[in-house]
Scaffold this active site. Structure first.
Site, PDB file in Angstrom:
ATOM      1  N   ARG A   1       0.865  -1.180   0.000  1.00 18.18           N
ATOM      2  CA  ARG A   1       0.000   0.000   0.000  1.00 18.18           C
ATOM      3  C   ARG A   1       0.900   1.227   0.000  1.00 18.18           C
ATOM      4  NH1 ARG A   1      -3.418  -2.601  -1.743  1.00 18.18           N
ATOM      5  NH2 ARG A   1      -5.469  -3.100  -0.911  1.00 18.18           N
TER       6      ARG A   1
ATOM      7  N   GLU B   1      -2.658   7.691  -4.558  1.00 15.57           N
ATOM      8  CA  GLU B   1      -3.059   7.075  -5.831  1.00 15.57           C
ATOM      9  C   GLU B   1      -4.540   7.217  -6.130  1.00 15.57           C
ATOM     10  OE1 GLU B   1      -1.868   2.914  -5.073  1.00 15.57           O
ATOM     11  OE2 GLU B   1      -3.998   2.418  -5.171  1.00 15.57           O
TER      12      GLU B   1
ATOM     13  N   HIS C   1      -0.951   0.203  -9.761  1.00 14.15           N
ATOM     14  CA  HIS C   1      -1.698  -0.787  -8.964  1.00 14.15           C
ATOM     15  C   HIS C   1      -2.251  -1.916  -9.840  1.00 14.15           C
ATOM     16  CE1 HIS C   1      -3.726  -1.049  -4.810  1.00 14.15           C
ATOM     17  NE2 HIS C   1      -3.664  -2.255  -5.335  1.00 14.15           N
ATOM     18  N   GLN C   2      -1.351  -2.573 -10.535  1.00 13.15           N
ATOM     19  CA  GLN C   2      -1.789  -3.655 -11.415  1.00 13.15           C
ATOM     20  C   GLN C   2      -1.289  -5.024 -10.965  1.00 13.15           C
ATOM     21  OE1 GLN C   2       0.618  -2.211 -15.073  1.00 13.15           O
ATOM     22  NE2 GLN C   2       0.686  -4.431 -15.256  1.00 13.15           N
TER      23      GLN C   2
HETATM   24  P1  NAI Z   1      -1.429 -10.994   4.636  1.00 15.47           P
HETATM   25  O1  NAI Z   1      -2.386 -10.489   5.654  1.00 15.47           O
HETATM   26  O2  NAI Z   1      -1.507 -12.413   4.212  1.00 15.47           O
HETATM   27  O3  NAI Z   1       0.066 -10.727   5.133  1.00 15.47           O
HETATM   28  C1  NAI Z   1       0.480  -9.530   5.691  1.00 15.47           C
HETATM   29  C2  NAI Z   1       1.618  -9.862   6.637  1.00 15.47           C
HETATM   30  O4  NAI Z   1       2.157  -8.613   7.111  1.00 15.47           O
HETATM   31  C3  NAI Z   1       1.173 -10.652   7.881  1.00 15.47           C
HETATM   32  O5  NAI Z   1       1.984 -11.805   8.015  1.00 15.47           O
HETATM   33  C4  NAI Z   1       1.380  -9.677   9.017  1.00 15.47           C
HETATM   34  O6  NAI Z   1       1.767 -10.313  10.227  1.00 15.47           O
HETATM   35  C5  NAI Z   1       2.513  -8.834   8.460  1.00 15.47           C
HETATM   36  N1  NAI Z   1       2.712  -7.570   9.170  1.00 15.47           N
HETATM   37  C6  NAI Z   1       1.799  -6.798   9.808  1.00 15.47           C
HETATM   38  N2  NAI Z   1       2.413  -5.740  10.379  1.00 15.47           N
HETATM   39  C7  NAI Z   1       3.732  -5.856  10.100  1.00 15.47           C
HETATM   40  C8  NAI Z   1       4.873  -5.085  10.417  1.00 15.47           C
HETATM   41  N3  NAI Z   1       4.784  -3.967  11.160  1.00 15.47           N
HETATM   42  N4  NAI Z   1       6.088  -5.497   9.960  1.00 15.47           N
HETATM   43  C9  NAI Z   1       6.187  -6.624   9.227  1.00 15.47           C
HETATM   44  N5  NAI Z   1       5.133  -7.399   8.885  1.00 15.47           N
HETATM   45  C10 NAI Z   1       3.926  -7.022   9.315  1.00 15.47           C
HETATM   46  O7  NAI Z   1      -1.566  -9.991   3.408  1.00 15.47           O
HETATM   47  P2  NAI Z   1      -1.234 -10.281   1.864  1.00 15.47           P
HETATM   48  O8  NAI Z   1      -2.433 -10.855   1.211  1.00 15.47           O
HETATM   49  O9  NAI Z   1       0.050 -11.004   1.782  1.00 15.47           O
HETATM   50  O10 NAI Z   1      -1.070  -8.788   1.312  1.00 15.47           O
HETATM   51  C11 NAI Z   1       0.070  -8.017   1.602  1.00 15.47           C
HETATM   52  C12 NAI Z   1      -0.100  -6.603   1.085  1.00 15.47           C
HETATM   53  O11 NAI Z   1      -0.287  -6.612  -0.337  1.00 15.47           O
HETATM   54  C13 NAI Z   1      -1.308  -5.848   1.663  1.00 15.47           C
HETATM   55  O12 NAI Z   1      -0.876  -4.524   1.965  1.00 15.47           O
HETATM   56  C14 NAI Z   1      -2.268  -5.764   0.524  1.00 15.47           C
HETATM   57  O13 NAI Z   1      -3.076  -4.609   0.645  1.00 15.47           O
HETATM   58  C15 NAI Z   1      -1.322  -5.681  -0.658  1.00 15.47           C
HETATM   59  N6  NAI Z   1      -1.915  -6.067  -1.945  1.00 15.47           N
HETATM   60  C16 NAI Z   1      -1.524  -5.400  -3.070  1.00 15.47           C
HETATM   61  C17 NAI Z   1      -2.055  -5.724  -4.302  1.00 15.47           C
HETATM   62  C18 NAI Z   1      -1.615  -5.052  -5.572  1.00 15.47           C
HETATM   63  O14 NAI Z   1      -2.316  -5.182  -6.605  1.00 15.47           O
HETATM   64  N7  NAI Z   1      -0.498  -4.358  -5.613  1.00 15.47           N
HETATM   65  C19 NAI Z   1      -3.105  -6.750  -4.415  1.00 15.47           C
HETATM   66  C20 NAI Z   1      -3.382  -7.442  -3.179  1.00 15.47           C
HETATM   67  C21 NAI Z   1      -2.816  -7.092  -1.979  1.00 15.47           C
END
Ligand code: NAI
Length: 331
Positions: free
Chosen positions: A234, A263, A295-296
């Site tokens: 994000r 964005e 954001h793709q």
């Molecule tokens: P997830 O919930 O499976 O994993 C997130 C991880 O971050 C968790 O293991 C959590 O413990 C960890 N975390 C939380 N606070 C933290 C900190 N302070 N330091 C280190 N780690 C920390 O989430 P997922 O599905 O892996 O998504 C990750 C990111 O990708 C999210 O921000 C999501 O919004 C973003 N995303 C981006 C997309 C894009 O198109 N660019 C599409 C989908 C998700």
């Protein structure tokens, strides 16, 4: 059930209509984002469906409640754009799609790293112009170098796996240990060690008050000179102004962004006929060593199918008064 979609694009219509095989749901696809100006369009709708950059703040939520909305179905994983306290106060439930294709984002992330390192995006333009010189295209072998992955949830873990397969030393930071990553040979370290030792740093944590600007000037100062920074999580996890300052000094040597703090005013729309007034974003585009996309990361056919199928399941569970498997609530 009648579902009003905000911020909908041609590809949303295609994948949601395909997923609605029996025509059970009635869809109203609206192109504008959800905002104070458009919230009136929810009158009489029990369910609305929104995306990452729709504004679902307290004021909008109170208007949604007045209009009779009972469920907000996010067709995305992140929910940082929703005021969960306000939703709970008004009895509006929130569902999301927690994992539609972690592979899509993980593969894209590694793609950004590879392209940036070897300057593939610049080489593509050069060759089309008849310029076959290699000056300025020098990269480094990723094998044997160190990558730091912040956040080892679904996406981060897949990035770890791919970087391990490329023979990188992988360091990780996450309050929750992912044993699968440890088994691959990656190591959890404190975040300052990760900053100090990594040649590439990739962000995969959610945006929360704790992770807001986790990459700021102080963090960047702790990194190796010339580090590659990748953010597909994000935008506001990174302080863009600090990143620009360190691109100017060379402290950050390469930057790959698929997300940007502001964005919501730019991404997912065609602004090519307008003057873009966001000077911070425009400055980012001037750096030859920055690769910015809009954001793709999620944007694959598989992900869109999964998003549509899970969102419709979420809505059906609500309609049937069942337990909402993918409900987001205040912790
Ligand atoms: P997830 O919930 O499976 O994993 C997130 C991880 O971050 C968790 O293991 C959590 O413990 C960890 N975390 C939380 N606070 C933290 C900190 N302070 N330091 C280190 N780690 C920390 O989430 P997922 O599905 O892996 O998504 C990750 C990111 O990708 C999210 O921000 C999501 O919004 C973003 N995303 C981006 C997309 C894009 O198109 N660019 C599409 C989908 C998700």
């Amino acid at each position: 059930m009648k579902v009003v979609f905000f911020n909908s694009k041609e590809y949303d219509r295609k994948y949601f209509n395909s997923a609605n095989i029996d025509g059970h749901h009635e869809f109203v696809f609206l192109e504008p984002k959800l905002s104070l100006d458009t919230v009136c369009l929810t009158q009489g709708a029990k369910v609305i469906c929104v995306f990452v950059n729709d504004n679902v703040d307290a004021e909008i939520i109170s208007r949604l409640a007045i209009n009779g909305v009972k469920l907000i179905a996010l067709r995305c994983a992140g929910f940082n754009n929703v005021d969960l306290n306000a939703a709970s106060e008004h009895g509006i439930r929130i569902v999301r799609v927690p994992a539609y294709s972690p592979n899509a984002v993980a593969e894209y992330t590694v793609g950004l790293m590879l392209a940036l390192n070897r300057k593939i995006h610049r080489a593509y333009c050069r060759v089309r112009e008849g310029n076959f010189a290699l000056n300025g295209l020098l990269g480094f072998d990723m094998a044997g170098k160190t990558a730091g992955v912040i956040g080892t949830g679904q996406i981060g873990a897949l990035v770890v796996r791919t970087l391990c397969a490329l023979d990188m030393n992988v360091l990780m930071s996450d309050p929750i240990i992912n044993e699968g990553c440890v088994e691959l040979g990656a190591r959890y370290v404190d975040i300052n060690t990760l900053f100090a030792e990594s040649d590439i740093i990739s962000l995969h944590c959610p945006l929360t008050p704790e992770t807001h600007h986790i990459i700021d000037a102080a963090a960047i100062d702790k990194m190796k000179q010339g580090v590659m920074l990748i953010n597909t999580s994000r935008g506001a996890v990174v302080d863009t102004t600090a990143v620009i300052a360190s691109l100017k000094t060379g402290q950050i040597g390469m930057l790959g962004l698929d997300v940007y703090e502001q964005e919501e005013d730019l991404f997912f729309e065609d602004h090519s006929y307008e003057v873009i007034t966001d000077d911070v974003f425009e400055r980012l585009l001037t750096f030859p060593n920055a690769l910015i996309t809009a954001h793709q990361g999620f944007f694959t056919a598989d992900a869109l199918s999964n998003i549509a199928a899970t969102t419709l399941d979420n809505i059906l569970q609500f309609e049937n008064d069942s337990l909402l498997d993918n409900e987001v609530s205040i912790r």
